[in-house]
Design an enzyme around this catalytic site. Structure first.
Site, mmCIF file in Angstrom:
data_model
loop_
_atom_site.group_PDB
_atom_site.id
_atom_site.type_symbol
_atom_site.label_atom_id
_atom_site.label_comp_id
_atom_site.label_asym_id
_atom_site.label_seq_id
_atom_site.Cartn_x
_atom_site.Cartn_y
_atom_site.Cartn_z
ATOM 1 N N GLU A 240 4.336 0.285 2.081
ATOM 2 C CA GLU A 240 3.161 -0.564 2.746
ATOM 3 C C GLU A 240 2.509 -0.831 1.379
ATOM 4 O OE1 GLU A 240 1.400 1.242 6.248
ATOM 5 O OE2 GLU A 240 3.394 2.395 6.465
ATOM 6 N N GLY B 117 -7.575 4.918 5.607
ATOM 7 C CA GLY B 117 -7.618 4.142 4.594
ATOM 8 C C GLY B 117 -6.900 3.978 3.372
ATOM 9 N N SER B 118 -5.889 4.564 3.320
ATOM 10 C CA SER B 118 -4.782 4.520 2.159
ATOM 11 C C SER B 118 -4.335 3.268 1.555
ATOM 12 C CB SER B 118 -3.726 5.555 2.450
ATOM 13 O OG SER B 118 -2.777 5.078 3.344
ATOM 14 N N HIS C 90 2.387 -3.057 9.358
ATOM 15 C CA HIS C 90 3.124 -2.437 10.335
ATOM 16 C C HIS C 90 4.143 -1.498 9.807
ATOM 17 C CE1 HIS C 90 4.302 -1.367 14.455
ATOM 18 N NE2 HIS C 90 5.375 -1.651 14.034
ATOM 19 N N ASN D 186 -1.521 -8.254 8.869
ATOM 20 C CA ASN D 186 -1.182 -7.063 9.673
ATOM 21 C C ASN D 186 -0.347 -6.113 8.899
ATOM 22 O OD1 ASN D 186 -1.751 -4.423 11.258
ATOM 23 N ND2 ASN D 186 -0.143 -5.175 12.351
HETATM 24 C C1 GRF Z 1 -0.443 2.386 8.367
HETATM 25 O O1 GRF Z 1 0.888 3.247 8.387
HETATM 26 C C2 GRF Z 1 -0.411 1.202 8.807
HETATM 27 O O2 GRF Z 1 1.176 0.592 8.847
HETATM 28 C C3 GRF Z 1 -0.429 1.287 10.120
HETATM 29 O O3 GRF Z 1 -1.552 2.336 10.137
HETATM 30 C C4 GRF Z 1 -1.405 3.106 9.220
HETATM 31 C C5 GRF Z 1 -2.898 3.047 8.432
HETATM 32 O O4 GRF Z 1 -2.741 3.810 7.498
HETATM 33 N N1 GRF Z 1 -1.010 0.107 10.861
HETATM 34 P P1 GRF Z 1 -3.932 3.803 6.406
HETATM 35 O O5 GRF Z 1 -5.352 4.158 7.076
HETATM 36 O O6 GRF Z 1 -4.103 2.630 5.596
HETATM 37 O O7 GRF Z 1 -3.816 5.228 5.449
#
Ligand code: GRF
Length: 210
Positions: free
Chosen positions: A180, A12-13, A110, A108
């Protein structure tokens, strides 16, 4: 107020980054109405609970059919007044009826520069392993609209990340993750400000209203 649902299967970061953006004032008018995970022990549910945000474990395996699961999912989204669905590390495929009901209202994140290094099996470390195996010097992160295929919908935002000599998948993943954490809240902000439209299958970002 834009009510969003955040779906995740892991730590969940990215969800934390959204919460930080909201508390930091860079996402005014946005509220996380509910967090949904297919994984009852996911960190993302713990983070939601710690912030008194409804945390819902919802898994298709507890339903007789995908249709029953989709109905339950849609009922939940409507009950929480969800207007935008944000997939943040959600490892399951959304039923087609949910994608249809929220057409152009599911995004989403990615960890690569789509359309490359996306699709079935391209998740987590597998993505970064493939980028390194392809000897790329640049990777990045993408926010895209969700359609019926994995990692396939129109791109909303993308940003590049250098691949450095000696990079391991873990080192590259961490560098991409920082991007991200900036890109996903930025995309939500565009949606909240009504600055996104889809024309001929492509996302257009409109300038800020004066
Ligand atoms: C992230 O790297 C995202 O790009 C991918 O899954 C990971 C989720 O990480 N879809 P987090 O749970 O948000 O830390």
């Amino acid at each position: 107020m834009l009510n969003i649902a955040v779906f995740g299967s892991g730590r969940g970061s990215n969800f934390s980054a959204i919460l930080n953006a909201i508390s930091g004032g860079s996402l005014p008018g946005t509220k996380v109405a509910v967090v949904i995970s297919n994984n009852s022990t996911a960190g993302i549910l713990e983070i939601a609970r710690a912030h008194a945000i409804p945390a819902v474990h919802l898994s298709q395996k507890y339903y007789a059919s995908e249709g029953d699961f989709a109905d339950a999912l849609l009922a939940g989204l409507h009950a929480y007044g969800v207007e935008l669905v944000v997939l943040a590390g959600y490892m399951k495929h959304l039923p087609a009826s949910v994608v249809a009901a929220y057409r152009h209202r599911i995004i989403n994140i990615h960890p690569a520069l789509l359309p490359e290094f996306g699709g079935q099996g391209m998740y987590g470390q597998h993505v970064h392993e493939a980028v390194l195996a392809a000897r790329r010097t640049v990777s990045g992160a993408t926010v895209h609209l969700v359609d019926s295929e994995y990692d396939h919908g129109a791109i909303v935002l993308q940003d590049r990340v250098p691949v450095l000599p000696g990079d391991t998948p873990a080192l590259l993943a961490e560098r991409v993750l920082q991007v991200e954490h900036r890109l996903l809240p930025e995309a939500i902000g565009l949606f909240a400000a009504g600055r996104l439209s889809v024309v001929d299958g492509k996302v257009r970002i409109h300038p800020e209203q004066e």
